[in-house]
Design a protein around this motif. Structure first.
Motif, mmCIF file in Angstrom:
data_model
loop_
_atom_site.group_PDB
_atom_site.id
_atom_site.type_symbol
_atom_site.label_atom_id
_atom_site.label_comp_id
_atom_site.label_asym_id
_atom_site.label_seq_id
_atom_site.Cartn_x
_atom_site.Cartn_y
_atom_site.Cartn_z
ATOM 1 N N GLU A 69 33.764 88.086 107.291
ATOM 2 C CA GLU A 69 34.510 88.690 108.398
ATOM 3 C C GLU A 69 35.213 89.984 107.986
ATOM 4 O OE1 GLU A 69 36.947 85.452 109.740
ATOM 5 O OE2 GLU A 69 35.187 84.308 110.379
ATOM 6 N N LEU A 70 35.398 90.192 106.709
ATOM 7 C CA LEU A 70 36.023 91.419 106.212
ATOM 8 C C LEU A 70 34.999 92.535 105.981
ATOM 9 C CD1 LEU A 70 38.496 89.892 103.589
ATOM 10 C CD2 LEU A 70 39.086 90.868 105.814
ATOM 11 N N ALA A 71 33.728 92.248 106.163
ATOM 12 C CA ALA A 71 32.650 93.183 105.803
ATOM 13 C C ALA A 71 32.870 94.589 106.350
ATOM 14 C CB ALA A 71 31.301 92.650 106.270
ATOM 15 N N GLY A 72 33.219 94.694 107.607
ATOM 16 C CA GLY A 72 33.376 96.010 108.225
ATOM 17 C C GLY A 72 34.535 96.816 107.681
ATOM 18 N N GLN A 73 35.444 96.175 106.990
ATOM 19 C CA GLN A 73 36.615 96.866 106.439
ATOM 20 C C GLN A 73 36.459 97.216 104.957
ATOM 21 O OE1 GLN A 73 40.314 94.760 107.527
ATOM 22 N NE2 GLN A 73 38.972 93.434 108.749
ATOM 23 N N LEU A 74 35.373 96.763 104.352
ATOM 24 C CA LEU A 74 35.168 96.979 102.914
ATOM 25 C C LEU A 74 34.398 98.266 102.653
ATOM 26 C CD1 LEU A 74 34.130 93.344 101.935
ATOM 27 C CD2 LEU A 74 36.325 94.450 101.468
ATOM 28 N N SER A 75 34.676 98.879 101.524
ATOM 29 C CA SER A 75 33.905 100.051 101.111
ATOM 30 C C SER A 75 32.491 99.587 100.767
ATOM 31 C CB SER A 75 34.550 100.714 99.901
ATOM 32 O OG SER A 75 34.414 99.875 98.769
ATOM 33 N N LEU A 76 31.573 100.522 100.697
ATOM 34 C CA LEU A 76 30.192 100.165 100.342
ATOM 35 C C LEU A 76 30.143 99.448 99.003
ATOM 36 C CD1 LEU A 76 28.115 103.268 101.492
ATOM 37 C CD2 LEU A 76 28.102 100.969 102.454
ATOM 38 N N ARG A 77 30.913 99.898 98.043
ATOM 39 C CA ARG A 77 30.936 99.291 96.714
ATOM 40 C C ARG A 77 31.412 97.842 96.775
ATOM 41 N NH1 ARG A 77 34.861 98.493 92.963
ATOM 42 N NH2 ARG A 77 36.397 99.624 94.184
ATOM 43 N N ASP A 78 32.403 97.587 97.615
ATOM 44 C CA ASP A 78 32.995 96.249 97.673
ATOM 45 C C ASP A 78 32.246 95.287 98.596
ATOM 46 O OD1 ASP A 78 35.017 96.894 95.876
ATOM 47 O OD2 ASP A 78 36.266 97.745 97.459
ATOM 48 N N ARG A 79 31.275 95.793 99.332
ATOM 49 C CA ARG A 79 30.515 94.925 100.237
ATOM 50 C C ARG A 79 29.530 94.013 99.519
ATOM 51 N NH1 ARG A 79 29.187 99.196 104.863
ATOM 52 N NH2 ARG A 79 31.340 99.531 105.492
ATOM 53 N N ALA A 80 29.390 94.157 98.230
ATOM 54 C CA ALA A 80 28.429 93.330 97.466
ATOM 55 C C ALA A 80 28.750 91.843 97.570
ATOM 56 C CB ALA A 80 28.414 93.761 96.006
ATOM 57 N N LEU A 81 30.009 91.503 97.790
ATOM 58 C CA LEU A 81 30.388 90.097 97.930
ATOM 59 C C LEU A 81 29.889 89.494 99.242
ATOM 60 C CD1 LEU A 81 34.102 89.667 96.780
ATOM 61 C CD2 LEU A 81 32.049 88.750 95.723
ATOM 62 N N VAL A 82 29.722 90.318 100.254
ATOM 63 C CA VAL A 82 29.405 89.815 101.591
ATOM 64 C C VAL A 82 28.079 89.061 101.646
ATOM 65 C CG1 VAL A 82 29.014 90.461 104.010
ATOM 66 C CG2 VAL A 82 30.893 91.503 102.722
ATOM 67 N N PRO A 83 26.977 89.614 101.137
ATOM 68 C CA PRO A 83 25.722 88.849 101.188
ATOM 69 C C PRO A 83 25.790 87.530 100.415
ATOM 70 C CG PRO A 83 25.284 91.141 100.643
ATOM 71 C CD PRO A 83 26.766 90.957 100.611
ATOM 72 N N LYS A 84 26.470 87.556 99.272
ATOM 73 C CA LYS A 84 26.603 86.319 98.480
ATOM 74 C C LYS A 84 27.428 85.287 99.250
ATOM 75 C CE LYS A 84 28.084 88.476 94.708
ATOM 76 N NZ LYS A 84 28.574 88.722 93.346
ATOM 77 N N ALA A 85 28.514 85.745 99.849
ATOM 78 C CA ALA A 85 29.378 84.831 100.604
ATOM 79 C C ALA A 85 28.647 84.297 101.831
ATOM 80 C CB ALA A 85 30.667 85.537 101.021
ATOM 81 N N ALA A 86 27.893 85.149 102.510
ATOM 82 C CA ALA A 86 27.149 84.720 103.703
ATOM 83 C C ALA A 86 26.135 83.641 103.335
ATOM 84 C CB ALA A 86 26.446 85.912 104.356
ATOM 85 N N PHE A 87 25.418 83.870 102.232
ATOM 86 C CA PHE A 87 24.425 82.884 101.823
ATOM 87 C C PHE A 87 25.081 81.584 101.387
ATOM 88 C CE2 PHE A 87 21.436 80.706 99.130
ATOM 89 C CZ PHE A 87 20.285 80.768 99.899
#
Length: 186
Positions: A69-87
């Motif tokens: 849910e924080l994906a849209g607020q994260l920098s491109l560098r910090d978005r790496a956690l999003v796919p892992k968390a989603a999976f």
């Protein structure tokens, strides 16, 4: 970090529960007082991992989804956690649904117009939506993802949503005619 290391060392031992509770309490305090969104995402991810490690699956899912849910607020560098968390959220919810025996054992052929739609529990509809969003958020789509897609279609079919289930399977077969579930989906 030393608290996280203590958690890893004591996991499964009697004192491990106390260390886990302490670690989660620290994470909660840090999260409440953290204004940096990247740090919030990392804290949520660490909390999710801790909850998952002690088999607290509902809380693990909640924290992994908090990262997405924080994906849209994260920098491109910090978005790496999003796919892992989603999976991870998707995989853990699958485990929850399996434990609750939500997946049908067998499906019988039915005509789309001859079936009454059943109410689908919220945890199932959420999971199906996560399966659908996984490619968009860049989640790692390994062989277990094929299982998730197939089971999502089976859940829809079982609940009386025959047409959407069949449409999902047809689209999937068109894009992956030699896939693991091609024959069962046909």
């Amino acid at each position: 970090e030393s608290l996280q290391k203590s958690f890893t060392v004591t996991r499964g031992r009697p004192e491990g529960k106390d260390v886990t509770q302490a670690l989660l309490a620290v994470y909660e305090i840090l999260l409440r007082n953290q204004t940096d969104v990247s740090a919030q995402a990392q804290l949520r991810y660490n909390m999710a991992e801790t909850h998952a490690a002690v088999d607290d699956l509902p809380r693990a899912v909640q924290q992994y989804r908090g990262v997405t849910e924080l994906a849209g607020q994260l920098s491109l560098r910090d978005r790496a956690l999003v796919p892992k968390a989603a999976f991870q959220a998707m995989a853990i919810r699958y485990e929850q649904l399996t434990r609750k025996q939500m997946f049908p054992k067998e499906l019988k052929p039915v005509a789309p117009f001859a079936v009454q739609e059943a109410v689908i529990p919220t945890m199932v509809t959420e999971w199906i939506s996560w399966v659908d969003e996984a490619p968009r958020v860049g989640a790692h789509l390994d062989s277990s993802y094929a299982t998730f897609r197939f089971e999502a279609a089976r859940l829809l079919y079982h609940s009386g949503r025959v047409r959407p289930a069949v449409d999902r399977l047809r689209g999937w077969l068109a894009s992956e005619p030699a896939g693991k579930y091609a024959v069962p989906a046909a």
